[in-house]
Motif scaffolding. Sequence first.
Motif, PDB file in Angstrom:
ATOM      1  N   GLU A 188      -0.991  -3.012   6.545  1.00 52.58           N
ATOM      2  CA  GLU A 188      -1.433  -3.494   5.240  1.00 52.58           C
ATOM      3  C   GLU A 188      -0.358  -4.342   4.570  1.00 52.58           C
ATOM      4  OE1 GLU A 188      -2.557   0.099   3.204  1.00 52.58           O
ATOM      5  OE2 GLU A 188      -4.520   0.101   4.202  1.00 52.58           O
ATOM      6  N   PHE A 189      -0.815  -5.113   3.595  1.00 54.28           N
ATOM      7  CA  PHE A 189       0.100  -5.956   2.820  1.00 54.28           C
ATOM      8  C   PHE A 189       1.266  -5.136   2.264  1.00 54.28           C
ATOM      9  CE2 PHE A 189       1.385  -8.202  -1.066  1.00 54.28           C
ATOM     10  CZ  PHE A 189       1.576  -9.476  -0.566  1.00 54.28           C
TER      11      PHE A 189
ATOM     12  N   CYS B 291       1.140  -8.327   8.922  1.00 57.88           N
ATOM     13  CA  CYS B 291       0.017  -7.956   8.057  1.00 57.88           C
ATOM     14  C   CYS B 291      -1.320  -8.215   8.743  1.00 57.88           C
ATOM     15  CB  CYS B 291       0.104  -8.767   6.768  1.00 57.88           C
ATOM     16  SG  CYS B 291      -1.003  -8.188   5.473  1.00 57.88           S
ATOM     17  N   GLU B 292      -2.226  -7.280   8.633  1.00 57.01           N
ATOM     18  CA  GLU B 292      -3.594  -7.362   9.164  1.00 57.01           C
ATOM     19  C   GLU B 292      -3.657  -7.196  10.686  1.00 57.01           C
ATOM     20  OE1 GLU B 292      -5.698 -10.764   7.547  1.00 57.01           O
ATOM     21  OE2 GLU B 292      -6.012  -9.681   5.686  1.00 57.01           O
TER      22      GLU B 292
ATOM     23  N   GLU C 241      -5.291  -1.951  -3.623  1.00 55.40           N
ATOM     24  CA  GLU C 241      -4.982  -3.239  -3.000  1.00 55.40           C
ATOM     25  C   GLU C 241      -5.595  -3.331  -1.607  1.00 55.40           C
ATOM     26  OE1 GLU C 241      -1.096  -5.862  -2.860  1.00 55.40           O
ATOM     27  OE2 GLU C 241      -0.889  -4.154  -1.531  1.00 55.40           O
TER      28      GLU C 241
ATOM     29  N   GLU D 128      -9.242  -3.927  -2.001  1.00 51.70           N
ATOM     30  CA  GLU D 128      -9.477  -5.323  -2.412  1.00 51.70           C
ATOM     31  C   GLU D 128      -9.392  -6.240  -1.186  1.00 51.70           C
ATOM     32  OE1 GLU D 128      -6.143  -7.019  -4.254  1.00 51.70           O
ATOM     33  OE2 GLU D 128      -7.181  -8.759  -5.119  1.00 51.70           O
ATOM     34  N   HIS D 129      -8.381  -6.021  -0.360  1.00 48.11           N
ATOM     35  CA  HIS D 129      -8.207  -6.873   0.820  1.00 48.11           C
ATOM     36  C   HIS D 129      -9.336  -6.663   1.833  1.00 48.11           C
ATOM     37  CE1 HIS D 129      -3.618  -7.418  -0.060  1.00 48.11           C
ATOM     38  NE2 HIS D 129      -4.387  -8.036  -0.914  1.00 48.11           N
TER      39      HIS D 129
ATOM     40  N   ARG E 110     -11.753  -9.540   3.188  1.00 46.98           N
ATOM     41  CA  ARG E 110     -12.024  -9.773   4.609  1.00 46.98           C
ATOM     42  C   ARG E 110     -13.522  -9.725   4.903  1.00 46.98           C
ATOM     43  NH1 ARG E 110      -7.344  -6.900   5.244  1.00 46.98           N
ATOM     44  NH2 ARG E 110      -8.491  -4.957   5.445  1.00 46.98           N
TER      45      ARG E 110
ATOM     46  N   SER F  38      -8.941 -13.680   3.767  1.00 46.74           N
ATOM     47  CA  SER F  38      -7.798 -12.936   4.281  1.00 46.74           C
ATOM     48  C   SER F  38      -6.815 -12.782   3.145  1.00 46.74           C
ATOM     49  CB  SER F  38      -7.174 -13.701   5.443  1.00 46.74           C
ATOM     50  OG  SER F  38      -5.957 -13.106   5.825  1.00 46.74           O
ATOM     51  N   VAL F  39      -5.811 -11.947   3.354  1.00 44.76           N
ATOM     52  CA  VAL F  39      -4.804 -11.737   2.317  1.00 44.76           C
ATOM     53  C   VAL F  39      -4.075 -13.046   2.012  1.00 44.76           C
ATOM     54  CG1 VAL F  39      -2.706 -10.477   1.739  1.00 44.76           C
ATOM     55  CG2 VAL F  39      -4.495  -9.377   3.083  1.00 44.76           C
TER      56      VAL F  39
ATOM     57  N   THR G  11      -3.421 -17.246  -2.148  1.00 41.28           N
ATOM     58  CA  THR G  11      -3.246 -15.805  -2.221  1.00 41.28           C
ATOM     59  C   THR G  11      -3.607 -15.313  -3.627  1.00 41.28           C
ATOM     60  OG1 THR G  11      -1.747 -13.973  -1.784  1.00 41.28           O
ATOM     61  CG2 THR G  11      -0.777 -15.934  -2.775  1.00 41.28           C
TER      62      THR G  11
END
Lengths: 140, 140, 140, 140
Positions: free
Chosen positions: A12-13, A72-73, C32, C35-36, C40, C45-46, C56
């Motif tokens: 994750e971010f 990330c991701e 968060e 939300e991401h 998606r 994407s983030v 972003t």
Amino acid sequence: MPTPFHTTRFVEFADTDMAGIMHFSAFFRFMEAAEHSLLRSLGLSVFKEIGGEVITFPRVAASCEYHSPARCEEVLEIDVTVDRVGTKSVTYGFAFSHNGRDVATGKMTSVCCRVPHGGQPASIPIPDEVGTKLRKLAGT
Amino acid sequence: MPTPFHTTRFVEFADTDMAGIMHFSAFFRFMEAAEHSLLRSLGLSVFKEIGGEVITFPRVAASCEYHSPARCEEVLEIDVTVDRVGTKSVTYGFAFSHNGRDVATGKMTSVCCRVPHGGQPASIPIPDEVGTKLRKLAGT
Amino acid sequence: MPTPFHTTRFVEFADTDMAGIMHFSAFFRFMEAAEHSLLRSLGLSVFKEIGGEVITFPRVAASCEYHSPARCEEVLEIDVTVDRVGTKSVTYGFAFSHNGRDVATGKMTSVCCRVPHGGQPASIPIPDEVGTKLRKLAGT
Amino acid sequence: MPTPFHTTRFVEFADTDMAGIMHFSAFFRFMEAAEHSLLRSLGLSVFKEIGGEVITFPRVAASCEYHSPARCEEVLEIDVTVDRVGTKSVTYGFAFSHNGRDVATGKMTSVCCRVPHGGQPASIPIPDEVGTKLRKLAGT
């Protein structure tokens, strides 16, 4: 050859740092989560009550070697092996990869502890029912 | 004998887990913070720009052995030693204690990397000015 | 009525604190991540690159109200609503529950930003293709 | 005008994310640490034992508004105000700044709870000795 337990983990971010990659300490949280998944797959729990006592597994050693960045991701593949089952402790091995690329390997040794209400953890022999399951995974 | 760099760290509520002690992964954040303090004490920074290039030190290995729990509101003493300065990497040793009680020991190996704008880190020889300072701390 | 986006989240040992429950700050990481997931699910994407620019959504406001504790190994249900889509910002609502029990509600406002290489984020109007999808989720 | 309690906080590498700035959730850890510093400055503790009972202050609400990024190695100034002392709860206000630049403002409401051994927290009136000190800080 030990039977690996397999799980995955989405990066994750919030796991990243300003270098744009997953922070090195996050691998330890991921190892712990994978260890707990393995324990649950054996019908155990993070805080297992056996015979009226709470049994838990604090760690005495943890290490990680970093081979390539996790980003990330990405969905990391995590293979867990039970490397050694002692009288009171278990050592796990972890291999992180992404799309066949080696990301990191780790090791963690957890000690079986009994925790009295509001008291200090005291190490105890791993209960038979738990040890048998872990040794089976270890292939020993 | 290597000259230790010394720093302290206050254990916060957010560092603890439901076992009532500091989470084992927090030691790795504390080691990194201590490493960065040591680098700052040498006039360096986490992201040091030398000759127009950004120099940083991602880690390739980290380990910790846990000897006794760290608890909320304790001030941990952290002694850092520079155990080895290679061409491209540095290995640090960490000793955590509280009021003379041994809490944990750790190790971390960081590799000197050049980071081009928006690009991948690439390992490089440690710049002379940095290496000289680190070797002096290592007593070698 | 806004269409909720739904996701779940497993509470890990590392998310807990010495009070024996999930740490209050973990809800923000979970919001968060939700939300991401929603972004998606819209094909975003983030860090979305649209027309050669990175888009972003840093947040300008976040809040949470805690109604009952979340505990280790619980699977939290998370309902996300898109409460408002402005020219440059989106406001999300979050409802956390466990087995029908209300755990927490939250809110987060994220601003659409363009990030030039190595530069500061600058707020920009939400690109049409993104705004259309978000407004559809908002039911407006 | 309420007397502000003042503290500082160093932004560490581990507090940052891949956007190159401090992660938004870290502000909540910083607010909690500042709240606990304030409580210690009053002779209290995170887990205060008064008359044989453990008194703690879990939060029921937390919010933050982000005005400008906090970056690695910045020392944030944090001003804490006691905005409201109710019968059972306290509301704090937080202002984060760096070199005169406004970084963020936050709010947190904590409820006084009694925690029996191994049991659920139950809200109780703030003990007189604590309430008196908090009200003095609140200037009410």
